[in-house]
Design a protein around this motif. Sequence first.
Motif, PDB file in Angstrom:
ATOM      1  N   ILE A   1      83.052 -31.749  48.457  1.00  0.00           N
ATOM      2  CA  ILE A   1      83.779 -31.902  49.306  1.00  0.00           C
ATOM      3  C   ILE A   1      84.840 -30.880  49.903  1.00  0.00           C
ATOM      4  CG2 ILE A   1      85.097 -33.945  50.374  1.00  0.00           C
ATOM      5  CD1 ILE A   1      82.857 -35.069  49.237  1.00  0.00           C
ATOM      6  N   GLY A   2      84.637 -30.185  50.907  1.00  0.00           N
ATOM      7  CA  GLY A   2      85.733 -29.280  51.067  1.00  0.00           C
ATOM      8  C   GLY A   2      84.993 -27.799  51.273  1.00  0.00           C
ATOM      9  N   SER A   3      85.134 -27.275  52.170  1.00  0.00           N
ATOM     10  CA  SER A   3      84.332 -25.908  52.292  1.00  0.00           C
ATOM     11  C   SER A   3      85.179 -24.676  52.740  1.00  0.00           C
ATOM     12  CB  SER A   3      83.348 -25.795  53.551  1.00  0.00           C
ATOM     13  OG  SER A   3      83.751 -25.857  54.827  1.00  0.00           O
ATOM     14  N   GLY A   4      86.400 -24.633  51.786  1.00  0.00           N
ATOM     15  CA  GLY A   4      87.246 -23.504  51.962  1.00  0.00           C
ATOM     16  C   GLY A   4      86.760 -22.559  50.880  1.00  0.00           C
TER      17      GLY A   4
ATOM     18  N   ALA B   1      70.641 -25.387  41.807  1.00  0.00           N
ATOM     19  CA  ALA B   1      71.258 -26.918  42.044  1.00  0.00           C
ATOM     20  C   ALA B   1      70.942 -27.064  43.385  1.00  0.00           C
ATOM     21  CB  ALA B   1      72.640 -27.381  41.654  1.00  0.00           C
ATOM     22  N   HIS B   2      70.849 -28.358  43.946  1.00  0.00           N
ATOM     23  CA  HIS B   2      70.718 -28.642  45.458  1.00  0.00           C
ATOM     24  C   HIS B   2      72.256 -29.166  45.461  1.00  0.00           C
ATOM     25  CE1 HIS B   2      69.611 -30.165  49.196  1.00  0.00           C
ATOM     26  NE2 HIS B   2      70.137 -31.294  49.126  1.00  0.00           N
ATOM     27  N   VAL B   3      72.803 -28.578  46.749  1.00  0.00           N
ATOM     28  CA  VAL B   3      74.238 -28.569  47.111  1.00  0.00           C
ATOM     29  C   VAL B   3      74.235 -29.557  48.449  1.00  0.00           C
ATOM     30  CG1 VAL B   3      76.507 -27.775  47.372  1.00  0.00           C
ATOM     31  CG2 VAL B   3      74.647 -26.701  45.610  1.00  0.00           C
ATOM     32  N   ILE B   4      75.253 -30.323  48.549  1.00  0.00           N
ATOM     33  CA  ILE B   4      75.459 -31.041  49.856  1.00  0.00           C
ATOM     34  C   ILE B   4      76.918 -30.485  50.053  1.00  0.00           C
ATOM     35  CG2 ILE B   4      75.640 -32.851  51.281  1.00  0.00           C
ATOM     36  CD1 ILE B   4      73.747 -34.371  49.552  1.00  0.00           C
ATOM     37  N   LEU B   5      77.367 -29.582  50.964  1.00  0.00           N
ATOM     38  CA  LEU B   5      78.556 -29.255  51.160  1.00  0.00           C
ATOM     39  C   LEU B   5      79.281 -29.936  52.572  1.00  0.00           C
ATOM     40  CD1 LEU B   5      80.764 -27.163  50.509  1.00  0.00           C
ATOM     41  CD2 LEU B   5      79.605 -25.422  51.689  1.00  0.00           C
TER      42      LEU B   5
ATOM     43  N   ILE C   1      71.284 -25.081  49.764  1.00  0.00           N
ATOM     44  CA  ILE C   1      72.726 -25.748  50.271  1.00  0.00           C
ATOM     45  C   ILE C   1      72.405 -26.475  51.575  1.00  0.00           C
ATOM     46  CG2 ILE C   1      75.018 -25.188  51.377  1.00  0.00           C
ATOM     47  CD1 ILE C   1      75.121 -22.880  49.329  1.00  0.00           C
ATOM     48  N   GLU C   2      72.941 -27.720  51.592  1.00  0.00           N
ATOM     49  CA  GLU C   2      72.737 -28.362  53.013  1.00  0.00           C
ATOM     50  C   GLU C   2      73.982 -28.650  53.384  1.00  0.00           C
ATOM     51  OE1 GLU C   2      71.846 -33.147  53.412  1.00  0.00           O
ATOM     52  OE2 GLU C   2      70.706 -32.059  51.834  1.00  0.00           O
ATOM     53  N   ARG C   3      74.184 -28.408  54.597  1.00  0.00           N
ATOM     54  CA  ARG C   3      75.654 -28.440  55.327  1.00  0.00           C
ATOM     55  C   ARG C   3      75.902 -29.578  56.086  1.00  0.00           C
ATOM     56  NH1 ARG C   3      80.103 -27.543  55.215  1.00  0.00           N
ATOM     57  NH2 ARG C   3      81.041 -25.977  56.243  1.00  0.00           N
ATOM     58  N   ARG C   4      77.056 -30.324  55.996  1.00  0.00           N
ATOM     59  CA  ARG C   4      77.477 -31.483  56.778  1.00  0.00           C
ATOM     60  C   ARG C   4      78.837 -31.365  57.437  1.00  0.00           C
ATOM     61  NH1 ARG C   4      75.651 -37.343  54.782  1.00  0.00           N
ATOM     62  NH2 ARG C   4      73.470 -36.510  53.649  1.00  0.00           N
ATOM     63  N   PHE C   5      78.795 -31.383  58.697  1.00  0.00           N
ATOM     64  CA  PHE C   5      79.807 -31.381  59.602  1.00  0.00           C
ATOM     65  C   PHE C   5      80.405 -32.575  60.021  1.00  0.00           C
ATOM     66  CE2 PHE C   5      78.020 -27.058  59.836  1.00  0.00           C
ATOM     67  CZ  PHE C   5      78.887 -26.222  59.076  1.00  0.00           C
TER      68      PHE C   5
END
Length: 541
Positions: free
Chosen positions: A7-10, A25-29, A149-153
């Motif tokens: 949680i947080g993408s800084g 690993a599989h990451v949800i960012l 890496i999977e991105r969620r905005f």
Amino acid sequence: MSKVLIIGSGISGLTCAISCASRGAHVILVSPFPSERAQSVLAAGGINAVLNTGDGDSIEQHIRDTLKGGCDIAGEKAVRGLCTAAPDIVRWLESLGTVFSRDKDGEIGRRAFGGQSYPRTHYAGTATGKQIVTALVMEARRYEGLGLIERRFWTDFYGGLIKDGTCYGAMLYSEATRTIEAVTADAVVIATGGQNALFGKTTGSTQCDGYTAGKLFTQGVDLKNLEFIQYHPTAIETDQKKMLISEAARGEGGRLYYEEDGKRVYFMEDLYGPGGNLMPRDVVSRCIHEAGRQVYLDVTFLGREKILDRIPEIYELCLKYRNLDITREPIPVVPSVHFFMGGIAVDLHHRTCIRNLYAIGECASMYHGANRLGGNSLLAAVYSGKVAAYDIKDTKTGQPDWSDLIKEENDKLIQKRNSSSRFPVMYVRGMLADTVNSTLGIVRDKATLENGITDIDYYLGIAGKINYDRSELEYYNYSLEGILTLAKAVLISAGSRCESRGAHLRRDFPERSDSLSKATIISYDNGKFTTRLSGEDEYEG
Ligand SMILES: Cc1cc2nc3c(=O)[nH]c(=O)nc-3n(C[C@H](O)[C@H](O)[C@H](O)COP(=O)(O)OP(=O)(O)OC[C@H]3O[C@@H](n4cnc5c(N)ncnc54)[C@H](O)[C@@H]3O)c2cc1C
């Protein structure tokens, strides 16, 4: 393959995502906005590391300076790990494409920063954060391409999926669908930055409001050293926020003064000798506060060429926001809330007290003690992201059924959304900022801190009845109780530390007390806040 929710993408979140993905690993960012809008891009002056020992600097000296700057309450093992890893971290960032400035020998440029025995802050002009974020985003995209890496905005943290001391994932709120969903994972990493928005106008980003820390606190996560809030000595006032005049300006030779009887008084040099302008931030801010009048920062004597070469962003910023040409005129500066040494309590591996829940970057409290040295937090953001990634294991914990909880939380949200009352949410947030600014200033005392707690209790009383503001992000509405709870925890922590140390200056307890050379831990249980002192060894196991 483990599944990691970040949680947080800084800078800390990006580093952790890259490090987890590089380990398969599989990451949800997750973040509401892209990394390019995180506070990390504001970082100006540089990142600390001992790359060059030719002038006598050493990793041991970096460790000593950091512990001394932190007023002897940062843990030595943690600081040792941080400073030892620093040279490799800077080289890694460069290998990813961070374009650092160069000195005349072609080496990565370094400048002096406050509280350091040698110049060891490596920089990219005065846009170091922007350069690092750009490089990390590029690297993260590579792993996005590989499906790791999977991105969620447009997505915000809502709460932890926590049961019996274990974290199983998080509840996330989507501003797009206006619903809460459960996202399960083997590990959750909180990387949501500082607590700037509590104070309204600061040098930092209003995206960083401490909500995750406040919410997790009510779910059983301990917080640490919340009373240590760094006031940066040199900011300029603008309508929107306080704009930082980076320590780079003083690192390049800038001098602080005030005027008395028509003469300049270089008060920091008078008090501390030639290096006075580069004393640690807590000391400089306190001296400006005690001066009790307008203070100026003069860089004119550096000359136009050097100013445009070494601190061009500061030149542009002053011209743009204050119509001030710093090659000709001094800069009127004020101290401003800037950085939070306190946050989520973590151990050496960045584990919180809840199993499978980690905290990294500025939202975690670990390396900076009572006062952070400039240049050490970018370093800590990268280092902590790597340390947490290294510790995360493929736990494959069985999942409880979260469907009832998610339905309940969505129903609550709809109910609140449709309620009306006379308290607009932004009005309450404004009152909160007034309270914390007037009670958690550079100097505090028992009476004002207690008044602050009374105010916050009142706001908490009306928080359940606020008028949801539909013109704002829904996040601003539901996060209110969490940030009020955090503010109360900060005030209680500040009240419990009856001494003056680093960034915590008590009018009623002006001396440092040896018996308090420990961290403040605050815990929450059913509405009850409890503080205790903890030796760093409790977190260094
Ligand atoms: C003006 C300025 C200059 C600075 N200069 C320097 C410097 O020169 N050197 C140095 O070492 N340090 C510097 N710092 C400090 C440093 O920039 C920060 O400590 C560091 O970048 C923090 O990185 P982070 O990854 O922890 O958090 P951030 O970069 O703040 O990222 C936080 C992320 O969390 C997201 N987020 C927040 N709340 C939520 C939520 N509820 N749900 C989901 N996502 C959320 C945000 O959108 C963001 O993506 C500076 C700070 C400022 C303000």
